[in-house]
Design an enzyme around this catalytic site. Structure first.
Site, short mmCIF file in Angstrom:
data_model
loop_
_atom_site.label_atom_id
_atom_site.label_comp_id
_atom_site.label_asym_id
_atom_site.label_seq_id
_atom_site.Cartn_x
_atom_site.Cartn_y
_atom_site.Cartn_z
N PRO A 88 0.91 -1.11 0.07
CA PRO A 88 0.09 -0.03 -0.03
C PRO A 88 0.74 1.39 0.06
O PRO A 88 0.27 2.30 -0.36
CB PRO A 88 -0.89 -0.13 1.04
CG PRO A 88 -0.13 -1.41 2.17
CD PRO A 88 0.87 -2.12 1.13
N GLU A 115 3.53 -7.19 8.60
CA GLU A 115 3.73 -5.60 8.45
C GLU A 115 4.78 -5.13 7.07
O GLU A 115 5.21 -4.14 6.89
CB GLU A 115 4.50 -5.34 9.59
CG GLU A 115 3.73 -5.15 10.88
CD GLU A 115 2.41 -4.22 10.79
OE1 GLU A 115 2.47 -3.11 10.40
OE2 GLU A 115 1.39 -4.76 10.92
N ARG A 157 -3.34 -9.81 -20.35
CA ARG A 157 -4.36 -9.51 -21.03
C ARG A 157 -3.87 -8.57 -22.52
O ARG A 157 -4.41 -8.62 -23.39
CB ARG A 157 -5.64 -9.10 -20.79
CG ARG A 157 -5.53 -7.83 -20.13
CD ARG A 157 -7.14 -7.38 -19.39
NE ARG A 157 -8.13 -7.17 -20.21
CZ ARG A 157 -8.08 -6.00 -20.73
NH1 ARG A 157 -7.21 -5.18 -20.75
NH2 ARG A 157 -9.21 -5.85 -21.71
N ASP A 172 -10.71 -0.35 -24.20
CA ASP A 172 -10.72 -0.18 -22.80
C ASP A 172 -10.79 1.09 -22.19
O ASP A 172 -10.19 2.20 -22.66
CB ASP A 172 -9.48 -1.12 -22.18
CG ASP A 172 -9.53 -2.41 -22.37
OD1 ASP A 172 -10.55 -3.04 -22.84
OD2 ASP A 172 -8.48 -3.07 -22.26
N1 ADE Z 1 -0.65 -4.80 0.00
C1 ADE Z 1 -1.71 -4.69 0.99
N2 ADE Z 1 -2.33 -3.68 0.41
C2 ADE Z 1 -1.87 -3.14 -0.78
C3 ADE Z 1 -2.41 -2.42 -1.97
N3 ADE Z 1 -3.18 -1.65 -1.71
N4 ADE Z 1 -1.86 -2.57 -2.98
C4 ADE Z 1 -0.88 -3.50 -3.25
N5 ADE Z 1 -0.33 -4.19 -2.53
C5 ADE Z 1 -0.79 -4.29 -1.14
#
Ligand code: ADE
Length: 239
Positions: A88, A115, A157, A172
């Site tokens: 994230p 974590e 794809r 797309d």
């Molecule tokens: N791992 C945990 N959350 C994630 C996200 N939003 N994007 C990519 N990998 C992740």
């Protein structure tokens, strides 16, 4: 294209063998190798994580286990193989990124859990390989596996011969060919009239020019409504 995925949950990647991806694998367009990180653990309990230095909740994945796994997997792979780390905290993964990955010979997806992975792994491998930390959206998943499936499907794809109709990728949402990479508009099929709702007449007019301009304006309308952030970008800003 070769894609290696390293995970503590290899079964999580089972859907990668279905449908479009399955066909790409059977056709040899995509070579998929899924590895269990625990195969590189060295103790009886197959430990792959430990408590974080500096304190705090959760566990961090150990650099020695990841290091050995990546050393072994990278043997014999081209030096322009990219290491992709879903997190994230990564750079947003977009259709522009997808188009770039299609051009590389291979990618190793390193799935973190808990974590995350000890940062020194990326410092170390970053000296010899491109390491990309990518995020698939502004939310937190339990690990990198689902994000890896997203990566895999989006990239596969676009590989030559994977989509039945090569042109459909051009249409797309986010396709560069669409003005500024905007969203795709609504689509319709038979029956022409359903529960009192008719298909827009322009679509059955047989006038290809009118159909094209109707689709362009629907695309603009939908983009302005659903994604005003995209609509404000000019095509030259999209690269
Ligand atoms: N791992 C945990 N959350 C994630 C996200 N939003 N994007 C990519 N990998 C992740």
């Amino acid at each position: 294209m070769r894609i290696d995925i390293v995970t503590v949950f290899p079964e999580y990647l089972a859907p990668a063998r279905l449908s479009l991806l399955g066909k790409a694998i059977t056709a040899g367009t995509l070579q998929l190798h899924v590895h269990d990180l625990r195969d590189w653990a060295t103790d009886r309990h197959r430990t792959i994580d430990d408590t974080p230095f500096g304190g705090g909740p959760g566990m961090v994945m150990r650099p020695d286990v990841w290091g050995q796994a990546l050393d072994d997997i990278l043997v014999g792979l081209p030096s322009d193989t990219r290491i992709v780390v879903p997190t994230p905290a990564g750079v947003p993964f977009t259709q522009r990124s997808v188009e770039q990955y299609v051009e590389v010979p291979g990618v190793i997806l390193a799935c973190g859990r808990y974590e995350g992975i000890d940062e020194r792994v990326w410092e170390h491998f970053g000296e010899r390989f491109a390491v990309d930390q990518i995020s698939i959206g502004d939310y937190v998943l339990a690990g990198g596996e689902v994000a890896s499936l997203v990566f895999l499907e989006a990239v596969a794809r676009l590989l030559p011969g994977v989509l039945g109709n090569e042109e459909s990728a051009l249409d797309d949402s986010f396709a560069k060919q669409r003005t500024g990479g905007a969203l795709e508009g609504p689509v319709y099929t038979k029956p022409r009239s359903w529960r009192g709702l008719d298909v827009p007449t322009v679509l059955v007019s047989g006038d290809h020019g009118k159909v094209a301009s109707w689709r362009a304006s629907e695309s603009t309308r939908r983009t302005a409504r659903n994604r005003p952030d995209l609509g404000s970008l000019r095509p030259e800003d999209q690269e």
